[in-house]
Write a protein that holds these residues in place. Structure first.
Motif, PDB file in Angstrom:
ATOM      1  N   PHE A   1       0.840  -1.201   0.000  1.00 46.90           N
ATOM      2  CA  PHE A   1       0.000   0.000   0.000  1.00 46.90           C
ATOM      3  C   PHE A   1       0.876   1.252   0.000  1.00 46.90           C
ATOM      4  O   PHE A   1       0.674   2.177  -0.808  1.00 46.90           O
ATOM      5  CB  PHE A   1      -0.907  -0.026   1.229  1.00 46.90           C
ATOM      6  N   ASN A   2       1.853   1.294   0.895  1.00 45.42           N
ATOM      7  CA  ASN A   2       2.740   2.457   0.955  1.00 45.42           C
ATOM      8  C   ASN A   2       3.589   2.581  -0.306  1.00 45.42           C
ATOM      9  O   ASN A   2       3.831   3.699  -0.792  1.00 45.42           O
ATOM     10  CB  ASN A   2       3.642   2.354   2.193  1.00 45.42           C
ATOM     11  N   ASP A   3       4.030   1.437  -0.833  1.00 44.53           N
ATOM     12  CA  ASP A   3       4.806   1.478  -2.073  1.00 44.53           C
ATOM     13  C   ASP A   3       3.950   1.960  -3.238  1.00 44.53           C
ATOM     14  O   ASP A   3       4.467   2.599  -4.167  1.00 44.53           O
ATOM     15  CB  ASP A   3       5.382   0.091  -2.381  1.00 44.53           C
ATOM     16  N   GLY A   4       2.658   1.644  -3.221  1.00 44.20           N
ATOM     17  CA  GLY A   4       1.775   2.140  -4.267  1.00 44.20           C
ATOM     18  C   GLY A   4       1.680   3.654  -4.250  1.00 44.20           C
ATOM     19  O   GLY A   4       1.744   4.311  -5.292  1.00 44.20           O
ATOM     20  N   ILE A   5       1.538   4.213  -3.058  1.00 49.85           N
ATOM     21  CA  ILE A   5       1.491   5.673  -2.942  1.00 49.85           C
ATOM     22  C   ILE A   5       2.829   6.274  -3.364  1.00 49.85           C
ATOM     23  O   ILE A   5       2.879   7.267  -4.110  1.00 49.85           O
ATOM     24  CB  ILE A   5       1.148   6.091  -1.495  1.00 49.85           C
ATOM     25  N   LYS A   6       3.920   5.681  -2.904  1.00 53.21           N
ATOM     26  CA  LYS A   6       5.240   6.205  -3.256  1.00 53.21           C
ATOM     27  C   LYS A   6       5.467   6.148  -4.769  1.00 53.21           C
ATOM     28  O   LYS A   6       5.984   7.096  -5.369  1.00 53.21           O
ATOM     29  CB  LYS A   6       6.334   5.413  -2.535  1.00 53.21           C
TER      30      LYS A   6
END
Length: 528
Positions: free
Chosen positions: A391-396
């Motif tokens: 999830f965080n990598d998607g935003i990044k």
């Protein structure tokens, strides 16, 4: 020395400002095969896919950007009746059907000739891209010609296959493509004619894996117990396979040599940016604006990406980001006075970086959000920890895409540093939203009003804005997310598919499914 792609570009790019639909397409007659070797056809086929997907006169993303609520019409143009009312006809976007099949014919020739003439990797790439294009068709039309398609004059009236059956064969074809690549120890290598991965066959295998994830996730929420079991089994197989081969690690883009020359510009920029040598934007630049729903999501979460996407408009003479209502009437609802002006795409921003910008075929952000959903729903092993990481990598990944400088290649998350454009903005976004469950995955409950799937799809929706709206539209129909309030849209009943085109009815009427309309759902569209 010029690359093969640029030499090909110089030879065949003769279309003008309105010619992007046939950008690099060299097979104008699908009923007559052409005697061109696979390496000479590949760049053309890939560039045509890019134009069909995003930016050409008839493309999937323009249609989807309206359908999913990323775009609406401005107050400076009439028309867009179908987009606003959902009163689709059999001529609405009918070019998607014929143009995609024409492109598929090119890939079919590459695959057949590649296998026969000693171009095994070209054939494998074509096999993957056939799945990519057939998937676009199934997701917008449902049942389509498949098993009897692409036979040219040998069969001009192919029967229609069931969408669910086609989906299962997609997985078979992608697995087969990986096997083909592994077996291709001899034969002609792929070079600069590969305008996506420049002949890197490992990256093609990773792309095939990510495409499999997209396909399996799409059909993962039906009420069909047998299908659910199939998806679970295939997800486990995919995760095991990806443990060796991997998934995509950067945005997948096509770059055939777009340049700020007549007939060579990126098709989206050519349509909504500036014509070569022009000092004023194209007419279509002023035709569309973001919806107020999209504007509100960026502003309510203090999301800095908005500054890279849109120009500031004005409301009652005050500078502001201004959107319109999804499915709004004409004139638009927000136009209450002459002092209200809707926001437009930022010139030089993410959507309009320049005439030389590549075209996205798959976003890295999409892939990570898909993995996050698979982990969160138990379709992949890894649980909440892996879901949160993806999830965080998607935003990044979305921030890296949003802030990437014009003319630079997509970067991997591993290669990003504190100095990489987008990283500092991402860090600020995360730190500003530590108590916001739409951004901080730890705060999202497993179930309930703000469940984990909801926040994953929410962030995915924002990441795909305008660039990959086709995937956001498919996710919206699959999940009913994001839940756009009725107060922000005019029509309470939204179309969920395209109608079979008049061109197909005129030539293959006996086989076209009967009694279909724009409200008949695709087999995987069952949640809402």
């Amino acid at each position: 020395m010029k690359s093969f792609a640029k030499l090909l570009l110089a030879a065949v790019l003769t279309t003008g400002a309105t010619g992007c639909e046939s950008f690099l397409d060299i097979n104008d007659n699908p009923n007559q095969a052409i005697s061109v070797t696979p390496d000479a056809m590949l760049a053309s086929a890939l560039a045509t896919t890019a134009a069909n997907y995003h930016g050409g006169p008839t493309n999937y993303n323009t249609y989807s950007s309206f359908a999913v609520g990323h775009w609406t019409k401005s107050g400076t143009v009439s028309g867009f009746n179908e987009e606003q009312t959902y009163n689709y006809t059999n001529i609405y976007y009918q070019g998607l059907f014929s143009n995609t099949y024409d492109n598929l014919t090119d890939y079919n020739i590459i695959q057949e000739n590649g296998t026969a003439q000693g171009f095994p990797n070209h054939a494998a790439i074509a096999r993957i891209m056939k799945v990519y294009n057939f998937l676009l068709l199934v997701d917008q039309y449902g049942d389509i010609p498949y098993s009897q398609a692409l036979q040219g004059a040998a069969n001009t009236t192919p029967t229609y296959d069931k969408a669910a059956d086609i989906y299962k064969d997609f997985v078979v074809q992608l697995k087969g493509a990986l096997t083909d690549i592994d077996a291709a120890t001899a034969g002609r290598k792929v070079g600069a004619e590969d305008i996506v991965f420049q002949g890197n066959m490992t990256k093609w295998k990773q792309f095939a894996n990510s495409l499999r994830l997209r396909i399996l996730l799409r059909e993962s929420q039906t009420n069909d117990a047998a299908l659910n079991t199939y998806v679970a089994t295939e997800m486990a197989t995919l995760q095991a396979s990806a443990g060796t081969t991997g998934f995509i690690t950067a945005d997948v883009v096509a770059q055939p040599g777009y340049a700020s020359n007549s007939g060579q510009q990126n098709p989206f920029y050519n349509r909504y940016g500036f014509a070569v040598g022009a000092i004023n934007a194209t007419n279509e630049y002023s035709f569309v604006i973001p919806t107020q729903y999209v504007i509100d999501q960026y502003e309510s979460n203090k999301d800095p990406r908005i500054t890279e996407l849109y120009r500031v408009g004005k409301r009652e003479n005050n500078p502001a980001y201004v959107g319109g209502i999804l499915g709004q009437p004409s004139p638009p609802t927000f136009v209450s006075t002459n002092s209200t002006v809707g926001s437009r795409f930022l010139q030089g921003g993410t959507f309009l970086r320049g005439g030389n910008a590549p075209t996205v075929l798959m976003l890295l952000a999409e892939h990570h959000f898909s993995k996050a959903e698979a982990h969160s729903r138990g379709l992949f092993t890894g649980g909440a920890t892996s879901a949160e990481a993806d999830f965080n990598d998607g935003i990044k990944a979305s921030f890296l895409f949003t802030y990437r400088a014009a003319g630079t290649a997509p970067t991997t998350l591993a290669a990003a540093s504190a100095a990489t454009p987008g990283i500092s903005q991402y860090n600020t976004y995360i730190s500003t939203n530590l108590t916001n469950p739409l951004v901080n995955y730890k705060l999202a409950p497993i179930n309930g009003t703000l469940g984990r799937q909801q926040v994953i799809i929410y962030q995915k929706y924002l990441a795909e804005n305008t660039v990959a709206s086709t995937e956001a539209w498919d996710d919206y129909r699959r999940t009913g997310l994001p839940n756009i309030p009725l107060s922000l849209r005019v029509a309470t009943k939204r179309a969920v598919r395209l109608i079979y085109p008049q061109s197909e009815i005129s030539t293959n009427q006996a086989n076209v499914p009967k009694d279909t309309d724009q409200f008949m759902k695709i087999f995987w569209d069952v949640v809402d």
